[in-house]
Motif scaffolding. Structure first.
Motif, PDB file in Angstrom:
ATOM      1  N   TRP A  13       0.835  -1.199   0.000  1.00  0.00           N
ATOM      2  CA  TRP A  13       0.000   0.000   0.000  1.00  0.00           C
ATOM      3  C   TRP A  13       0.871   1.251   0.000  1.00  0.00           C
ATOM      4  N   ALA A  14       1.901   1.264   0.849  1.00  0.00           N
ATOM      5  CA  ALA A  14       2.791   2.426   0.919  1.00  0.00           C
ATOM      6  C   ALA A  14       3.518   2.638  -0.408  1.00  0.00           C
ATOM      7  N   LEU A  15       3.978   1.562  -1.021  1.00  0.00           N
ATOM      8  CA  LEU A  15       4.638   1.693  -2.326  1.00  0.00           C
ATOM      9  C   LEU A  15       3.672   2.227  -3.377  1.00  0.00           C
ATOM     10  N   GLY A  16       2.430   1.794  -3.319  1.00  0.00           N
ATOM     11  CA  GLY A  16       1.428   2.296  -4.261  1.00  0.00           C
ATOM     12  C   GLY A  16       1.162   3.773  -4.071  1.00  0.00           C
ATOM     13  N   MET A  17       1.162   4.224  -2.826  1.00  0.00           N
ATOM     14  CA  MET A  17       0.931   5.644  -2.545  1.00  0.00           C
ATOM     15  C   MET A  17       2.132   6.486  -2.969  1.00  0.00           C
ATOM     16  N   VAL A  18       3.329   5.984  -2.727  1.00  0.00           N
ATOM     17  CA  VAL A  18       4.548   6.741  -3.040  1.00  0.00           C
ATOM     18  C   VAL A  18       4.816   6.769  -4.542  1.00  0.00           C
ATOM     19  N   SER A  19       4.519   5.681  -5.219  1.00  0.00           N
ATOM     20  CA  SER A  19       4.850   5.592  -6.640  1.00  0.00           C
ATOM     21  C   SER A  19       4.015   6.540  -7.490  1.00  0.00           C
ATOM     22  N   GLY A  20       2.850   6.916  -6.998  1.00  0.00           N
ATOM     23  CA  GLY A  20       2.007   7.824  -7.768  1.00  0.00           C
ATOM     24  C   GLY A  20       1.309   7.138  -8.923  1.00  0.00           C
ATOM     25  N   ALA A  21       1.333   5.817  -8.906  1.00  0.00           N
ATOM     26  CA  ALA A  21       0.668   5.078  -9.973  1.00  0.00           C
ATOM     27  C   ALA A  21      -0.841   5.315  -9.881  1.00  0.00           C
ATOM     28  N   THR A  22      -1.474   5.283 -10.996  1.00  0.00           N
ATOM     29  CA  THR A  22      -2.909   5.541 -11.022  1.00  0.00           C
ATOM     30  C   THR A  22      -3.658   4.218 -10.841  1.00  0.00           C
ATOM     31  N   LEU A  23      -3.530   3.659  -9.669  1.00  0.00           N
ATOM     32  CA  LEU A  23      -4.207   2.401  -9.382  1.00  0.00           C
ATOM     33  C   LEU A  23      -5.596   2.622  -8.813  1.00  0.00           C
ATOM     34  N   GLY A  24      -5.883   3.859  -8.459  1.00  0.00           N
ATOM     35  CA  GLY A  24      -7.216   4.175  -7.956  1.00  0.00           C
ATOM     36  C   GLY A  24      -7.507   3.510  -6.627  1.00  0.00           C
ATOM     37  N   TRP A  25      -8.658   2.880  -6.545  1.00  0.00           N
ATOM     38  CA  TRP A  25      -9.117   2.324  -5.285  1.00  0.00           C
ATOM     39  C   TRP A  25      -8.396   1.037  -4.907  1.00  0.00           C
ATOM     40  N   TRP A  26      -7.630   0.435  -5.817  1.00  0.00           N
ATOM     41  CA  TRP A  26      -6.886  -0.788  -5.500  1.00  0.00           C
ATOM     42  C   TRP A  26      -5.866  -0.550  -4.391  1.00  0.00           C
ATOM     43  N   VAL A  27      -5.262   0.625  -4.387  1.00  0.00           N
ATOM     44  CA  VAL A  27      -4.262   0.944  -3.366  1.00  0.00           C
ATOM     45  C   VAL A  27      -4.928   0.985  -1.992  1.00  0.00           C
ATOM     46  N   HIS A  28      -6.096   1.563  -1.926  1.00  0.00           N
ATOM     47  CA  HIS A  28      -6.797   1.650  -0.652  1.00  0.00           C
ATOM     48  C   HIS A  28      -7.372   0.300  -0.236  1.00  0.00           C
ATOM     49  N   LEU A  29      -7.679  -0.540  -1.211  1.00  0.00           N
ATOM     50  CA  LEU A  29      -8.144  -1.887  -0.900  1.00  0.00           C
ATOM     51  C   LEU A  29      -7.046  -2.672  -0.184  1.00  0.00           C
ATOM     52  N   LEU A  30      -5.793  -2.461  -0.574  1.00  0.00           N
ATOM     53  CA  LEU A  30      -4.677  -3.120   0.110  1.00  0.00           C
ATOM     54  C   LEU A  30      -4.613  -2.707   1.577  1.00  0.00           C
ATOM     55  N   LEU A  31      -4.848  -1.434   1.840  1.00  0.00           N
ATOM     56  CA  LEU A  31      -4.831  -0.965   3.222  1.00  0.00           C
ATOM     57  C   LEU A  31      -5.980  -1.575   4.023  1.00  0.00           C
TER      58      LEU A  31
END
Length: 50
Positions: A13-31
């Motif tokens: 989740w942290a890597l998804g937030m830092v990378s700035g990738a446009t994963l949308g809600w998938w990043v928050h689903l990991l959290l």
């Protein structure tokens, strides 16, 4: 085992937030999955101590 999954999900989740990738809600689903895993780990550990 649950602690390992929780840590892995939080790191992803942290890597998804830092990378700035446009994963949308998938990043928050990991959290959310990490928090659920953490809750299960705490509940399991608490019941084992009794």
């Amino acid at each position: 085992m649950l602690w390992t999954i929780t840590i892995l999900l939080v790191v992803l989740w942290a890597l998804g937030m830092v990378s700035g990738a446009t994963l949308g809600w998938w990043v928050h689903l990991l959290l959310v999955l990490a928090v659920i895993s953490l809750i299960f780990a705490v509940m399991r550990r608490g019941s084992a101590a009794v």
